[in-house]
Design a protein around this motif. Structure first.
Motif, PDB file in Angstrom:
ATOM      1  N   LEU A  29       0.852  -1.184   0.000  1.00  0.00           N
ATOM      2  CA  LEU A  29       0.000   0.000   0.000  1.00  0.00           C
ATOM      3  C   LEU A  29       0.891   1.238   0.000  1.00  0.00           C
ATOM      4  CD1 LEU A  29      -3.116   0.235   0.125  1.00  0.00           C
ATOM      5  CD2 LEU A  29      -2.883   0.742   2.549  1.00  0.00           C
ATOM      6  N   THR A  30       0.686   2.122  -0.989  1.00  0.00           N
ATOM      7  CA  THR A  30       1.536   3.306  -1.121  1.00  0.00           C
ATOM      8  C   THR A  30       0.686   4.537  -1.430  1.00  0.00           C
ATOM      9  OG1 THR A  30       1.866   2.996  -3.511  1.00  0.00           O
ATOM     10  CG2 THR A  30       3.403   1.869  -2.045  1.00  0.00           C
ATOM     11  N   ASP A  31       1.366   5.678  -1.491  1.00  0.00           N
ATOM     12  CA  ASP A  31       0.764   6.942  -1.945  1.00  0.00           C
ATOM     13  C   ASP A  31      -0.555   7.262  -1.243  1.00  0.00           C
ATOM     14  OD1 ASP A  31       2.871   7.219  -3.749  1.00  0.00           O
ATOM     15  OD2 ASP A  31       1.786   6.175  -5.338  1.00  0.00           O
ATOM     16  N   GLN A  32      -0.582   7.139   0.071  1.00  0.00           N
ATOM     17  CA  GLN A  32      -1.797   7.468   0.805  1.00  0.00           C
ATOM     18  C   GLN A  32      -2.009   8.976   0.848  1.00  0.00           C
ATOM     19  OE1 GLN A  32      -0.593   4.485   4.107  1.00  0.00           O
ATOM     20  NE2 GLN A  32      -2.802   4.726   4.348  1.00  0.00           N
ATOM     21  N   THR A  33      -3.239   9.385   0.557  1.00  0.00           N
ATOM     22  CA  THR A  33      -3.570  10.807   0.544  1.00  0.00           C
ATOM     23  C   THR A  33      -5.065  10.959   0.779  1.00  0.00           C
ATOM     24  OG1 THR A  33      -3.396  12.864  -0.744  1.00  0.00           O
ATOM     25  CG2 THR A  33      -3.924  10.856  -1.968  1.00  0.00           C
ATOM     26  N   SER A  34      -5.601  12.154   0.549  1.00  0.00           N
ATOM     27  CA  SER A  34      -7.030  12.394   0.743  1.00  0.00           C
ATOM     28  C   SER A  34      -7.612  13.063  -0.494  1.00  0.00           C
ATOM     29  CB  SER A  34      -7.274  13.277   1.970  1.00  0.00           C
ATOM     30  OG  SER A  34      -6.805  14.591   1.731  1.00  0.00           O
ATOM     31  N   ALA A  35      -8.930  12.949  -0.639  1.00  0.00           N
ATOM     32  CA  ALA A  35      -9.611  13.585  -1.765  1.00  0.00           C
ATOM     33  C   ALA A  35      -9.458  15.097  -1.698  1.00  0.00           C
ATOM     34  CB  ALA A  35     -11.087  13.197  -1.754  1.00  0.00           C
ATOM     35  N   THR A  36      -9.438  15.631  -0.477  1.00  0.00           N
ATOM     36  CA  THR A  36      -9.282  17.082  -0.314  1.00  0.00           C
ATOM     37  C   THR A  36      -7.958  17.559  -0.891  1.00  0.00           C
ATOM     38  OG1 THR A  36     -10.628  17.014   1.690  1.00  0.00           O
ATOM     39  CG2 THR A  36      -9.265  18.964   1.362  1.00  0.00           C
ATOM     40  N   ASP A  37      -6.894  16.801  -0.679  1.00  0.00           N
ATOM     41  CA  ASP A  37      -5.573  17.195  -1.171  1.00  0.00           C
ATOM     42  C   ASP A  37      -5.507  17.252  -2.691  1.00  0.00           C
ATOM     43  OD1 ASP A  37      -4.644  17.430   1.396  1.00  0.00           O
ATOM     44  OD2 ASP A  37      -3.744  15.424   1.461  1.00  0.00           O
ATOM     45  N   LEU A  38      -6.345  16.458  -3.383  1.00  0.00           N
ATOM     46  CA  LEU A  38      -6.314  16.475  -4.848  1.00  0.00           C
ATOM     47  C   LEU A  38      -6.888  17.765  -5.413  1.00  0.00           C
ATOM     48  CD1 LEU A  38      -7.306  12.859  -5.966  1.00  0.00           C
ATOM     49  CD2 LEU A  38      -5.037  13.846  -5.701  1.00  0.00           C
ATOM     50  N   GLY A  39      -7.853  18.363  -4.704  1.00  0.00           N
ATOM     51  CA  GLY A  39      -8.441  19.612  -5.178  1.00  0.00           C
ATOM     52  C   GLY A  39      -9.374  19.414  -6.362  1.00  0.00           C
ATOM     53  N   ALA A  40      -9.748  20.536  -7.006  1.00  0.00           N
ATOM     54  CA  ALA A  40     -10.676  20.503  -8.134  1.00  0.00           C
ATOM     55  C   ALA A  40      -9.954  20.119  -9.419  1.00  0.00           C
ATOM     56  CB  ALA A  40     -11.363  21.850  -8.297  1.00  0.00           C
ATOM     57  N   MET A  41     -10.685  19.453 -10.314  1.00  0.00           N
ATOM     58  CA  MET A  41     -10.113  19.041 -11.596  1.00  0.00           C
ATOM     59  C   MET A  41     -10.249  20.161 -12.622  1.00  0.00           C
ATOM     60  SD  MET A  41      -9.102  15.998 -10.931  1.00  0.00           S
ATOM     61  CE  MET A  41      -9.020  16.104  -9.126  1.00  0.00           C
ATOM     62  N   SER A  42      -9.208  20.356 -13.395  1.00  0.00           N
ATOM     63  CA  SER A  42      -9.246  21.332 -14.479  1.00  0.00           C
ATOM     64  C   SER A  42      -8.371  20.826 -15.629  1.00  0.00           C
ATOM     65  CB  SER A  42      -8.751  22.699 -13.999  1.00  0.00           C
ATOM     66  OG  SER A  42      -8.832  23.640 -15.045  1.00  0.00           O
ATOM     67  N   PRO A  43      -8.972  20.438 -16.728  1.00  0.00           N
ATOM     68  CA  PRO A  43     -10.407  20.512 -17.036  1.00  0.00           C
ATOM     69  C   PRO A  43     -11.203  19.448 -16.274  1.00  0.00           C
ATOM     70  CG  PRO A  43      -9.263  19.369 -18.786  1.00  0.00           C
ATOM     71  CD  PRO A  43      -8.197  19.876 -17.856  1.00  0.00           C
ATOM     72  N   ILE A  44     -12.506  19.663 -16.208  1.00  0.00           N
ATOM     73  CA  ILE A  44     -13.395  18.717 -15.537  1.00  0.00           C
ATOM     74  C   ILE A  44     -13.453  17.421 -16.351  1.00  0.00           C
ATOM     75  CG2 ILE A  44     -15.793  18.296 -14.843  1.00  0.00           C
ATOM     76  CD1 ILE A  44     -16.051  21.285 -14.301  1.00  0.00           C
ATOM     77  N   ILE A  45     -13.427  16.295 -15.657  1.00  0.00           N
ATOM     78  CA  ILE A  45     -13.503  14.995 -16.312  1.00  0.00           C
ATOM     79  C   ILE A  45     -14.900  14.816 -16.903  1.00  0.00           C
ATOM     80  CG2 ILE A  45     -13.260  12.500 -16.011  1.00  0.00           C
ATOM     81  CD1 ILE A  45     -10.691  14.186 -15.550  1.00  0.00           C
ATOM     82  N   GLY A  46     -14.962  14.373 -18.139  1.00  0.00           N
ATOM     83  CA  GLY A  46     -16.241  14.207 -18.820  1.00  0.00           C
ATOM     84  C   GLY A  46     -17.038  13.024 -18.288  1.00  0.00           C
ATOM     85  N   VAL A  47     -18.333  13.232 -18.116  1.00  0.00           N
ATOM     86  CA  VAL A  47     -19.263  12.183 -17.694  1.00  0.00           C
ATOM     87  C   VAL A  47     -20.440  12.214 -18.659  1.00  0.00           C
ATOM     88  CG1 VAL A  47     -20.783  11.366 -15.847  1.00  0.00           C
ATOM     89  CG2 VAL A  47     -18.589  12.398 -15.275  1.00  0.00           C
ATOM     90  N   GLU A  48     -21.019  11.046 -18.963  1.00  0.00           N
ATOM     91  CA  GLU A  48     -22.103  10.998 -19.940  1.00  0.00           C
ATOM     92  C   GLU A  48     -23.223  11.954 -19.565  1.00  0.00           C
ATOM     93  OE1 GLU A  48     -23.667   7.089 -20.244  1.00  0.00           O
ATOM     94  OE2 GLU A  48     -24.587   7.098 -18.266  1.00  0.00           O
ATOM     95  N   ALA A  49     -23.910  12.463 -20.588  1.00  0.00           N
ATOM     96  CA  ALA A  49     -24.884  13.539 -20.419  1.00  0.00           C
ATOM     97  C   ALA A  49     -26.009  13.177 -19.453  1.00  0.00           C
ATOM     98  CB  ALA A  49     -25.461  13.924 -21.785  1.00  0.00           C
ATOM     99  N   GLU A  50     -26.535  11.935 -19.532  1.00  0.00           N
ATOM    100  CA  GLU A  50     -27.638  11.531 -18.659  1.00  0.00           C
ATOM    101  C   GLU A  50     -27.269  11.686 -17.191  1.00  0.00           C
ATOM    102  OE1 GLU A  50     -30.494   8.182 -20.686  1.00  0.00           O
ATOM    103  OE2 GLU A  50     -28.600   7.505 -19.817  1.00  0.00           O
TER     104      GLU A  50
END
Length: 624
Positions: free
Chosen positions: A270-291
């Protein structure tokens, strides 16, 4: 020529008849006919007797095989290879004799008879399928069981021995294909014209084959993809999401804690432990299907904390992997998800684990230094927030828990049988999920609940879903208790109608606003009064149906209506003050599926058996 000779010749000539028949020849011909008929009758009687003997023997042997199958199944599950070997030999003897009777030349000829012939053909198909299932299914399965040490598949010394599983894969695949072919053969037999003595054994055989088919297919699929996914051919890296049920998301909880799980030929780290907060906002935003973007907003592709606002785990996993690559530049091979309740199941198999590195002893002094199946959920979803106000220190504690539990698992401290049961329970409840970036592997995973898919072949045609997304912006879902129930309705339009009832209760103390930390209540930052809980409730119906109306508190209310993967979606928002309860009912109509309804629900802190109640029976009053 003498007169006597002339008389003799004249007599012969006088008795001549057209066609060469004579008065003396007619009785002789009739004797031939009667002899032939007698022979035919004798042959018919003999053939009937022969068929009766064969039918009796076939019936007896097939009944013996039917009784042996549950016994063999139990022995396989118990991994009793000695007993299973003896049983499969008995099974082989029985089905071989049945097959011999069903392929007998006279039996085969009887299959061409009008009216009764279909029964002989059906019995032959049954005997052939039983023998094929034994020779090419049960025998390879027991041989694989004999060589496959399931205990070796549990981690030991930081590594899983993958060779037994790889070696067993071909035999499991053969067994699975044989059962599928046998089931298909019997499915083609039309039972409408069969005698009850033939139709009933055929029905029982179909049921047994259907049951065995699913179990063998699962084993064969696992053996085909598991070695590769566990690094047998090349090292693998997976993003590990630990979902926090105290802040609900559709597939469980906010994925606050992250790590990379590395597996190289069964050896894990198990490596590279971190948190979602540390990643911050995505730019550009990852695409998700329209529905899904329409229902769950662009946040699914913007923040790791919101990647699982959708209940479709393949969507969440692929977006999470893209986010990780965007922020770290590292491309991973897939995603594995787990929650604290599933961790408690694992701790039941490993026993308690001690936390040896908790950083500042003063900060963590009020928290347990040993976690067990009994205290891990409360510790991680409640006590941490009450005792540690700093989110960074909370993450440190979570990371240490993950490290120690993983270390305990990988070093063989778990009981292998209990570990398998723990993982199975986690998968069944939607608390353990996996997604592979390899298309071939994901195709196999998508057949099973492990995939967390909203459209997988494992789902019932009459599948309903109830999912929860936190709208408080805090950790108040630890205090929310819920029940969900399907209630069939009477309908006179030829379609099925179903109500999906959900009751939610905020069990937080009445003084929660002051008694609980602001990090838990949210402190009113997002417009929800401290101590209250706001939840977006999302209800899914089967494909082609509609969400017709929603009631809450006995009153019809407005709701947002959408479509996702051909399924209707209804969304409402519920806010509960401490001690308050609310019941909402979604009514689904135009349901065309006539199979038993099933209900999937977001995994919460509660046991799933306490959340999902048994489907009610419809109390319809016949029209007068």
């Amino acid at each position: 020529m003498t007169s006597n000779e002339k008389t003799s010749v004249g007599q012969r000539n006088h008795s001549f008849r057209p066609g060469g028949r004579t008065r003396q020849g007619r009785p002789r011909f009739m004797r031939y006919v009667w002899v032939a008929l007698s022979v035919i009758c004798a042959m018919t009687v003999a053939a009937s007797a022969w068929l009766a003997v064969k039918a009796f023997d076939m019936s007896r042997q097939l009944e013996t095989a039917r009784q042996l199958m549950p016994q063999l199944k139990e022995q396989v599950l118990k991994e009793d290879t000695v007993a299973a070997g003896k049983t499969v030999e008995q099974l082989r003897n029985a089905t071989s004799r049945a097959h011999e009777a069903g392929t007998d030349p006279i039996w085969t000829l009887a299959g061409a008879l009008p009216w009764l012939g279909a029964n002989f053909q059906a019995a032959s198909a049954l005997a052939t399928s039983a023998d094929d299932m034994t020779v090419f299914g049960a025998v390879p399965l027991v041989e694989a069981l004999d060589s496959l040490n399931w205990k070796a598949l549990a981690p030991n010394g930081g590594k899983i021995d993958l060779s037994p599983l790889s070696d067993a894969a071909p035999r499991l695949q053969t067994a699975s294909q044989t059962v599928i072919q046998s089931a298909d053969r019997l499915a083609e037999v039309n039972t409408d014209q069969l005698l009850p003595q033939v139709a009933e054994p055929l029905r029982q055989a179909k049921e047994q084959l259907d049951s065995l088919q699913g179990e063998l297919s699962t084993a064969a699929d696992a053996a085909s993809v598991a070695p590769g996914m566990m690094g047998a051919e090349a090292p693998r890296k997976y993003l590990l999401l630990i979902q926090n049920n105290a802040e609900s998301r559709a597939s469980g909880g906010i994925p606050g804690a992250l790590a990379v799980l590395q597996i190289d030929n069964g050896k894990m780290s198990l490596t590279d432990q971190t948190s979602a907060t540390d990643l911050g906002a995505m730019s550009p935003i990852i695409g998700v299907e329209a529905e899904q973007q329409q229902i769950y907003s662009r946040r699914v592709g913007k923040f790791m904390q919101d990647v699982n606002l959708t209940p479709d785990f393949p969507t969440s996993a692929s977006a999470a992997l893209a986010m990780w690559q965007q922020k770290t530049g590292t491309r991973l091979d897939g995603v594995v998800s787990i929650d604290p309740v599933a961790l408690s199941y694992l701790l039941a198999a490993t026993g308690p684990v001690k936390l040896t590195d908790t950083g500042s002893s003063e900060i963590f002094a009020a928290l347990p230094t040993e976690l067990s199946a009994k205290n891990v959920v409360k510790t991680l979803l409640s006590d941490v927030y009450a005792e540690i106000p700093d989110p960074a220190m909370q993450d440190l504690y979570f990371a240490n828990v993950a490290k120690e539990l993983f270390h305990s698992l990988s070093n063989g401290k778990a009981d292998s049988a209990r570990l398998l049961d723990s993982v199975t329970s986690g998968v069944k409840e939607g608390r353990v999920m996996a997604w592979s970036a390899a298309k071939e592997e994901q195709t196999v995973i998508s057949k099973y609940p492990l995939s967390g898919s909203l459209s997988g072949p494992y789902l019932s045609p009459a599948q309903f879903g109830l999912y929860f997304n936190d709208g408080t912006g805090a950790k108040m879902d630890y205090y929310v208790k819920r029940t969900a129930q399907l209630i069939p309705q009477c309908s006179d339009d030829g379609y099925i109608q179903m109500k999906l009832r959900v009751t939610s209760t905020n069990t937080a103390p009445t003084n929660a606003a002051s008694a609980l930390p602001a990090y838990v209540t949210g402190g009113g930052v997002f417009g929800v009064p401290a101590g209250s809980v706001q939840t977006n409730i999302i209800a899914y119906g089967p494909a082609q149906s509609n969400v017709e109306e929603v009631f809450a508190g006995g009153k019809k209310i407005a709701f947002a209506s959408y479509r996702h993967a051909g399924r209707p979606v209804g969304v409402i928002t519920v806010r509960l003050a401490p001690g308050q309860s609310s019941t909402a009912e979604f009514t689904f109509g135009k349901i065309v599926q006539h199979t038993a309804p099933q209900l999937s629900v977001t995994p919460t802190v509660q046991a799933q058996k306490d959340v999902v109640l048994a489907t009610q029976a419809a109390a319809c009053v016949p029209a007068s």
